[in-house]
Design an enzyme around this catalytic site. Sequence first.
Site, PDB file in Angstrom:
ATOM      1  N   ASP A  15      20.744 -29.152  -6.567  1.00 17.25           N
ATOM      2  CA  ASP A  15      19.903 -28.970  -7.743  1.00 17.25           C
ATOM      3  C   ASP A  15      19.955 -27.503  -8.159  1.00 17.25           C
ATOM      4  OD1 ASP A  15      17.959 -30.316  -9.512  1.00 17.25           O
ATOM      5  OD2 ASP A  15      17.538 -31.535  -7.744  1.00 17.25           O
ATOM      6  N   HIS A  27      13.520 -39.310  -8.025  1.00 16.67           N
ATOM      7  CA  HIS A  27      12.330 -38.714  -7.407  1.00 16.67           C
ATOM      8  C   HIS A  27      11.193 -38.495  -8.398  1.00 16.67           C
ATOM      9  CE1 HIS A  27      14.442 -35.425  -9.282  1.00 16.67           C
ATOM     10  NE2 HIS A  27      13.391 -34.646  -9.136  1.00 16.67           N
ATOM     11  N   ASP A  28      11.486 -38.578  -9.696  1.00 20.25           N
ATOM     12  CA  ASP A  28      10.475 -38.387 -10.735  1.00 20.25           C
ATOM     13  C   ASP A  28      10.027 -39.690 -11.383  1.00 20.25           C
ATOM     14  OD1 ASP A  28      10.199 -35.633 -10.575  1.00 20.25           O
ATOM     15  OD2 ASP A  28      11.738 -35.222 -12.068  1.00 20.25           O
ATOM     16  N   GLU A  86      20.121 -32.442 -16.668  1.00 22.67           N
ATOM     17  CA  GLU A  86      18.907 -33.177 -17.017  1.00 22.67           C
ATOM     18  C   GLU A  86      18.516 -32.708 -18.415  1.00 22.67           C
ATOM     19  OE1 GLU A  86      14.574 -34.186 -15.014  1.00 22.67           O
ATOM     20  OE2 GLU A  86      15.284 -32.112 -14.976  1.00 22.67           O
ATOM     21  N   ASP A 116      18.624 -28.895 -13.454  1.00 25.84           N
ATOM     22  CA  ASP A 116      17.261 -29.298 -13.769  1.00 25.84           C
ATOM     23  C   ASP A 116      16.860 -28.811 -15.163  1.00 25.84           C
ATOM     24  OD1 ASP A 116      14.631 -30.366 -12.747  1.00 25.84           O
ATOM     25  OD2 ASP A 116      14.036 -28.289 -13.113  1.00 25.84           O
TER      26      ASP A 116
END
Length: 535
Positions: free
Chosen positions: A98, A314-315, A250, A199
């Site tokens: 990430d 994970h979100d 993202e 991210d």
Amino acid sequence: MNRTWWKEAVVYQVYWRSFNDSNGDGMGDLRGVIEKLDYIASLGVDVIWLNPCYTSPDVDNGYDISDYYGVTEKAGTMEDLDQLIEAAHARGLKIILDLVVNHTSNQHHWFNASRQDQTNDKSDWYIWHDGEEGTPPNNWRSYFAPSPWTWDETRKQYYFHSFAAEQPDLNWEQPAVREAIYAMMRWWIAKGIDGFRMDVINLIKKRASFDDVANPFDLSYLGNQPGIHTFLQEMHQEVLAGKDLFTVGEIPFVGPEDGLLYVSEQRQELRTLFHFEVADDMEDMDLPRFKQIQKRWYDALYPEGVASQFLNNHDHTRQVTRFGSERYRIESAKLLGLMLHTLPGIPYVYQGEEIGMTGIRFSDASLYQDVAFRNQYEERVTAGESGEVVLSSMQLRARDNSRTPMQWEASREAGFTTGTPWMTVNPNYKTINVEAAESDPRSVLAFYRELIRLRKEHPVMVYGVYRDLAIQDPYLYVYEREFEGVTWRIVLNVHDEEVKTTFALPDEQLLLSNYEERAGEILQPYEARLYQTVR
């Protein structure tokens, strides 16, 4: 479309703190990931996306980084990470990290320097604004708080944060900031990583002015601003050019036409992207809308660019719970897997998805650990809403839904830890776990392995043109992929009742199904069929 390894890849996301605990402290760690590499490799995937393991105060589970060159003690050591990279490569697996560079922790030494005064060499590395304490500079909101502005008593100014107050945004207009980021990226590439999941990367470019907005609850003003592509093209030129790396951005607040600007191979920015027209904008499965989204993105991107396919991470709540059916857990888990792996784009498997793990609903708001949940819950209750009503409305989409520990076996704490887990294990671990799935040839796990094997053997799954054959149907999703004389027809009943179809083909053309017994034109609840014809 050019044929490349990364277009053919399947990515497995490891949220390490919930994956496997090697030392019994209740928190997953890097050595725990090493212990499970053979399992990951057995799935047939190509790339591991590792959530942030940098040094961090952990306000946002690692997305608040205080040292880009260190490893948080919770995860282990830099030696552990080096060994993980080496061990993954030995198994033919690539590792991407990430990259969190829209913001840092407020404990990063850059921020500590920046806040001291308005004249030091890092004074403009973050976004500062004059104002009076108690009166933020504008009416904007952040993702995690009612305002993106926090007063700093030392500097006597407000600083800007798109997320929590502990996550101040970097000022990408400052060339020294960009060069510091690029140097850090080069350092990690030299250590052997194979790319980055970037991210909220399109938030790094801010609006030209910080004037009030008409609707502060529409957060689109936070991202996708003019000038973002200049930054990303510079990043590519300075860091990524000439390297065979995997990069995925993202990218919130974009439609397909803007999306192409990020991933067109001619533009040299990113390999692929995550958009959020499904994960953020759909409460549950709205099939006609989902099909329109798939068609719009395919029409806009292909053959110049590639998107990503995911329904959970994970979100975002586990896909069976949100987009499938817990009543038909096995059937809907297989259907969603078949759908994501046969639609155009690069599929991502979030740990536990491959065994059909479900979300969790805590009955007490205090059990939720996510900073976004806690801040939003407090804001709404403080405004006068009933705590019970607020909790009920937030449970389905709470990020902790997908952060419960990986369920390895039916023993204590699902085999995740010998200690007390940092987050409650889903009580259904005694029946939903890897050990049980390994012993069942009809398990969701076996189905996923077959899907991934098919992707390796059939280029049509990756490069085939896409045609929706029933775009208006509210229950059936029927589409074809065609490549070099091979046609795949995918027939899905995305519904918990039987549906009749005219799109079924003879059983001798059936390549894969999630039901052993089929009934011709009648599709059972969440039945999925994959047919192949060869010209």
